[in-house]
Design an enzyme around this catalytic site. Structure first.
Site, PDB file in Angstrom:
ATOM      1  N   ALA A  67      14.992   6.810 -40.689  1.00 20.98           N
ATOM      2  CA  ALA A  67      13.776   7.021 -39.914  1.00 20.98           C
ATOM      3  C   ALA A  67      13.584   5.805 -39.013  1.00 20.98           C
ATOM      4  O   ALA A  67      14.134   4.737 -39.284  1.00 20.98           O
ATOM      5  CB  ALA A  67      12.590   7.161 -40.853  1.00 20.98           C
ATOM      6  N   GLY A 106      16.750   8.648 -43.864  1.00 16.79           N
ATOM      7  CA  GLY A 106      16.571   9.945 -43.207  1.00 16.79           C
ATOM      8  C   GLY A 106      17.880  10.489 -42.670  1.00 16.79           C
ATOM      9  O   GLY A 106      18.060  11.711 -42.572  1.00 16.79           O
TER      10      GLY A 106
HETATM   11  N1  COA Z   1      14.594   2.008 -37.305  1.00 18.44           N
HETATM   12  C1  COA Z   1      14.429   1.292 -36.162  1.00 18.44           C
HETATM   13  N2  COA Z   1      15.221   0.284 -35.803  1.00 18.44           N
HETATM   14  C2  COA Z   1      16.251  -0.011 -36.621  1.00 18.44           C
HETATM   15  C3  COA Z   1      16.488   0.687 -37.822  1.00 18.44           C
HETATM   16  C4  COA Z   1      15.614   1.751 -38.146  1.00 18.44           C
HETATM   17  N3  COA Z   1      15.759   2.483 -39.251  1.00 18.44           N
HETATM   18  N4  COA Z   1      17.568   0.161 -38.420  1.00 18.44           N
HETATM   19  C5  COA Z   1      17.989  -0.842 -37.628  1.00 18.44           C
HETATM   20  N5  COA Z   1      17.197  -0.940 -36.549  1.00 18.44           N
HETATM   21  C6  COA Z   1      17.324  -1.890 -35.431  1.00 18.44           C
HETATM   22  C7  COA Z   1      17.173  -3.333 -35.904  1.00 18.44           C
HETATM   23  O1  COA Z   1      15.820  -3.705 -35.938  1.00 18.44           O
HETATM   24  C8  COA Z   1      17.949  -4.087 -34.860  1.00 18.44           C
HETATM   25  O2  COA Z   1      17.111  -4.189 -33.726  1.00 18.44           O
HETATM   26  P1  COA Z   1      17.199  -5.452 -32.747  1.00 18.44           P
HETATM   27  O3  COA Z   1      18.574  -5.435 -32.181  1.00 18.44           O
HETATM   28  O4  COA Z   1      16.121  -5.211 -31.768  1.00 18.44           O
HETATM   29  O5  COA Z   1      16.950  -6.649 -33.622  1.00 18.44           O
HETATM   30  C9  COA Z   1      19.097  -3.119 -34.498  1.00 18.44           C
HETATM   31  O6  COA Z   1      18.663  -1.833 -34.959  1.00 18.44           O
HETATM   32  C10 COA Z   1      20.401  -3.442 -35.172  1.00 18.44           C
HETATM   33  O7  COA Z   1      20.172  -3.603 -36.578  1.00 18.44           O
HETATM   34  P2  COA Z   1      20.909  -4.729 -37.411  1.00 18.44           P
HETATM   35  O8  COA Z   1      20.421  -4.608 -38.793  1.00 18.44           O
HETATM   36  O9  COA Z   1      20.754  -6.034 -36.726  1.00 18.44           O
HETATM   37  O10 COA Z   1      22.417  -4.281 -37.266  1.00 18.44           O
HETATM   38  P3  COA Z   1      23.535  -4.169 -38.368  1.00 18.44           P
HETATM   39  O11 COA Z   1      24.703  -3.549 -37.683  1.00 18.44           O
HETATM   40  O12 COA Z   1      23.699  -5.456 -39.064  1.00 18.44           O
HETATM   41  O13 COA Z   1      22.989  -3.127 -39.463  1.00 18.44           O
HETATM   42  C11 COA Z   1      22.071  -1.095 -40.318  1.00 18.44           C
HETATM   43  C12 COA Z   1      22.772  -1.791 -39.129  1.00 18.44           C
HETATM   44  C13 COA Z   1      21.718   0.283 -39.882  1.00 18.44           C
HETATM   45  C14 COA Z   1      23.013  -1.042 -41.518  1.00 18.44           C
HETATM   46  C15 COA Z   1      20.805  -1.903 -40.710  1.00 18.44           C
HETATM   47  O14 COA Z   1      20.033  -2.112 -39.548  1.00 18.44           O
HETATM   48  C16 COA Z   1      19.908  -1.230 -41.708  1.00 18.44           C
HETATM   49  O15 COA Z   1      20.158  -1.312 -42.888  1.00 18.44           O
HETATM   50  N6  COA Z   1      18.842  -0.577 -41.223  1.00 18.44           N
HETATM   51  C17 COA Z   1      17.799  -0.051 -42.063  1.00 18.44           C
HETATM   52  C18 COA Z   1      18.179   1.288 -42.582  1.00 18.44           C
HETATM   53  C19 COA Z   1      17.042   1.836 -43.413  1.00 18.44           C
HETATM   54  O16 COA Z   1      16.411   1.158 -44.182  1.00 18.44           O
HETATM   55  N7  COA Z   1      16.816   3.121 -43.221  1.00 18.44           N
HETATM   56  C20 COA Z   1      15.776   3.794 -43.929  1.00 18.44           C
HETATM   57  C21 COA Z   1      14.510   3.650 -43.191  1.00 18.44           C
HETATM   58  S1  COA Z   1      13.204   4.336 -44.145  1.00 18.44           S
END
Ligand code: COA
Length: 697
Positions: A67, A106
């Site tokens: 999400a 999500g």
């Molecule tokens: N919603 C909105 N933005 C998100 C996001 C999400 N679910 N997940 C990541 N982002 C954004 C980060 O804030 C970051 O933004 P920025 O570049 O402005 O700082 C960008 O995406 C890249 O994320 P980052 O974590 O720096 O990259 P990564 O390659 O190291 O990791 C993920 C990617 C997806 C593995 C990691 O971001 C993550 O674990 N995200 C959360 C997933 C999550 O908890 N999902 C369930 C939500 S309820």
């Protein structure tokens, strides 16, 4: 091929297969336009008789990563994720999720609502909501157990970890693992599904597989221990328990209700704050995003002691050829043996294979000289914490290295400017302050001098991430941020003993707050000799009361060195559990008498406030001085470095929750009780409290 629908989702026709492509950089989060676009695509698919199967695919680096976290603070907007998921689930024709990168939260729920899931061999799967103080709200807790069994699903939901494609295949989460061209293979898979009768498979139609009734109770106990004070992991077990005995739709509604409730909880707000703060911390003040880090292909570590070895392990783990520089062959041989021993421990625990150990060890080389460092890109100095010794090492490095090599110091309190002065290219000098044990602790306090080049700052930040740390950039300040704040908490813990508290009372209050360990049990772990040496190093800069508060010296002199000698603030038996010791109470009573303090009953509230507010006040001074760029950086430092409970968001977030006017009032009270020099409110707190604002505005 045709282009329709919303900006972030477009649809392509490939014969009888319709492909919906989500393109919402950076991580294809399910923002409103994605949900609307995907819903549109499903509806179009159902109306279109020529399309017999649909594939959901993502552009860019990953499948849907969840999400959109940024939308959590707003009211839900239709189509909600649940509406989309229900639509996918109800679709009369088969849908195939084609997964690469990470299918998280999500994103995985979208996958679970499809008939089939195919994935690249490198893909990863998880429901990480619990890490944000949340739980899946769109079918994760009701579909995943039906597909992979209650035990595995409960682990994924309550701990938030990820599994890879192979494991996902074995557990029944994925139908096929693909290597190569995901889009072509997913379309081929969809064609096969069509050829075999275009069968729709709904996870919601599956029964909940039977499971061992004792599982839930065991999991509750395990989670309570591991995630002390956190509510979401426990609620995950409640949801799974309810799901097992409730019809699918009803359980799904309950899941959504719980998820909405958690979104509004303070714990989730704190954890979401940290998620954003950690990412913000990687953006360095004064360094534009387009500044390119220098290439780092080969590194060296000077000093084969405990810190040097731990740092070398981090670098080796990240695949970097690493040269360890020591003064003698013996010290290097000892270091190699210690590094190997650490890896063998990993093998025993099953976290590394023997082959992986050999490949890591093969990247390690050692030398006693500085002659053979020509192709090194970055050096981390981790020798004795003594300015003159470090300067001598810097001078040798300066003579041996070319003018582009970055020289980082692991100092925990020495002046970076003085070290920068000792080389010909001060712009290459910075701090990379690791925390012991360096191969385990996540925090990396990177330190900038006034002259460090922007691309050097970018390099040490990206290297920090590459080796799996959480890097935070800090400025010049004695003890930088983490240790400078810690020293104030330690001071108060000592003063509280003088006032009448016992080590166990202080430890109980702070571990009750959520720290993994109290300050005195921690000191016993570090060793009283080490604590006494640190005290001696700072002695000249201490206040008279601090100088005379020599409980550490007295314990060390009595041979009570902590866990390693079987006694320190506590007594230790074979089980290494700290037991209160009357001899320590006696030593404290004598100390009080000698110092002219009379014993009083100190309340738990006073202990907590003095320990925490002393830190928060110091943090405010650090912010005022600019040694930390943002309050969020301090929260990231404390949650990753010294075990501040993440669900309380870090010291700055917590201070705002309490309210700065209340904190200022307490600081004034303790100024009167303990002394102005210790508790006079920082100017920043005075100002913000007067305006009834917090650190976060
Ligand atoms: N919603 C909105 N933005 C998100 C996001 C999400 N679910 N997940 C990541 N982002 C954004 C980060 O804030 C970051 O933004 P920025 O570049 O402005 O700082 C960008 O995406 C890249 O994320 P980052 O974590 O720096 O990259 P990564 O390659 O190291 O990791 C993920 C990617 C997806 C593995 C990691 O971001 C993550 O674990 N995200 C959360 C997933 C999550 O908890 N999902 C369930 C939500 S309820």
């Amino acid at each position: 091929m045709s282009q329709v629908s919303e900006q972030t989702v477009h649809v392509e026709r490939h014969g009888a297969v319709l492909v919906a492509v989500i393109d919402n950089p950076p991580v294809n989060a399910l923002s409103h336009s994605v949900r609307a676009g995907l819903l549109d695509a499903v509806e179009r698919f159902e109306r279109d008789d020529a399309s017999k199967a649909m594939v959901i695919l993502c552009a860019g680096r990953t499948f849907i990563a969840g999400a959109d976290i940024r939308e959590f603070n707003k009211p839900p907007q239709e189509p909600r994720l649940g509406t989309l998921i229900d639509r996918l689930d109800a679709c009369a024709k088969p849908i195939v999720a084609a997964i690469h990168g990470t299918a998280l939260g999500g994103g995985l729920e979208v996958g679970l609502a499809c008939s089939y899931r195919v994935a690249l061999d490198s893909a990863r799967f998880g429901l990480p909501e619990v890490k944000l103080g949340l739980l899946p709200g769109s079918g994760g807790t009701v579909r995943l157990p039906r597909l992979i069994g209650v035990e595995h699903a409960l682990t994924m939901i309550s701990e938030g970890g990820q599994i890879g494609s192979q494991e996902a295949r074995e557990k029944g989460l994925v139908d096929t693992v693909i290597s190569g061209d995901l889009k072509a293979e997913a379309i081929a898979f969809a064609r096969k599904v069509i050829a075999e009768g275009a069968r729709v498979r709904r996870t919601s139609d599956l029964p909940v597989p039977p499971f061992d009734a004792g599982l839930l109770a065991t999991k509750r106990t395990e989670l309570a221990k591991r995630y002390k004070g956190r509510q979401a992991p426990q609620i995950a077990v409640d949801l799974i328990e309810k799901m097992a005995s409730t019809p699918f739709r009803e359980a799904a509604q309950e899941e959504y209700r719980v998820c909405r409730e958690l979104i509004g909880s303070n714990q989730s707000k704190a954890l979401r704050h940290l998620f954003a703060a950690e990412r913000e911390a990687a953006k360095i003040d004064g360094v534009p995003a387009d500044v390119k880090p220098r290439d780092v292909n080969k590194v060296a570590v000077v000093g084969p002691g405990v810190m040097g070895r731990g740092i070398a392990i981090c670098l080796l783990n990240a695949g970097l050829p690493t040269t360890l520089i020591g003064r003698t062959e013996e010290s290097l041989a000892k270091a190699i043996a210690a590094i190997r021993k650490t890896y063998e421990g990993n093998v025993k625990r099953g976290t590394l294979t023997p082959d992986e150990v050999e490949s890591r060890m093969s990247r390690l080389s050692t030398t006693t000289g500085y002659d053979d460092l020509r192709d090194i890109d970055l050096v981390i100095e981790a020798v004795t914490e003594d300015l003159e010794v470090k300067k001598a090492v810097f001078a040798k490095l300066d003579a041996a290295l070319n003018e582009r090599v970055i020289i980082a110091t692991n100092t925990s309190f020495l002046d970076i400017e003085a070290l920068a002065d000792s080389v010909s290219n001060p712009e290459n000098v910075a701090g990379m302050h690791f925390f012991n044990p360096a191969n385990i602790m996540k925090l990396l306090e990177n330190v900038r001098s006034s002259r460090t080049a922007p691309d050097v700052l970018a390099t040490i930040t990206s290297l920090g991430k590459r080796i799996g740390k959480v890097p935070v950039m800090v400025g010049r300040s004695e003890g930088f941020v983490a240790n400078r704040m810690l020293s104030k908490r330690s001071r108060e813990a000592q003063f509280l003993l003088e006032d009448g508290a016992t080590p166990q009372q202080v430890d109980k209050v702070l571990s009750g707050f959520g720290f993994p360990i109290g300050p005195f049990a921690l000191a016993d772990l570090a060793g009283m000799d080490v604590m006494a040496a640190a005290r001696a190093a700072r002695f000249a800069r201490m206040t008279p009361r601090e100088q005379q508060c020599d409980i550490v010296d007295k314990l060390a002199a009595a041979g009570r060195l902590g866990q390693k000698s079987g006694a320190g603030y506590y007594l230790y038996g074979d089980d290494r559990k700290p037991q209160p010791d009357p001899a320590v109470n006696e030593l404290l009573a004598q100390h009080r008498q000698a110092r002219g303090f009379s014993h009083r009953d100190v309340t738990d509230q006073e202990i907590l406030e003095r320990c925490l507010y002393a830190m928060i006040n110091e943090a405010a001074k650090i912010l005022e001085e600019g040694a930390a760029a943002r309050p969020g950086d301090i929260d990231v430092i404390w949650t990753n470095g010294f075990g501040w409970p993440p669900h309380l968001g870090g010291p700055m977030f917590h201070a705002d929750q309490i309210g700065l006017p209340r904190i200022k009032e307490a600081l004034d009270r303790y100024s009167a009780l303990v002394g102005e020099e210790y508790f006079k409110p920082a100017g920043l707190i005075e100002r913000l409290a007067a305006e009834d604002r917090g650190f976060y505005g």
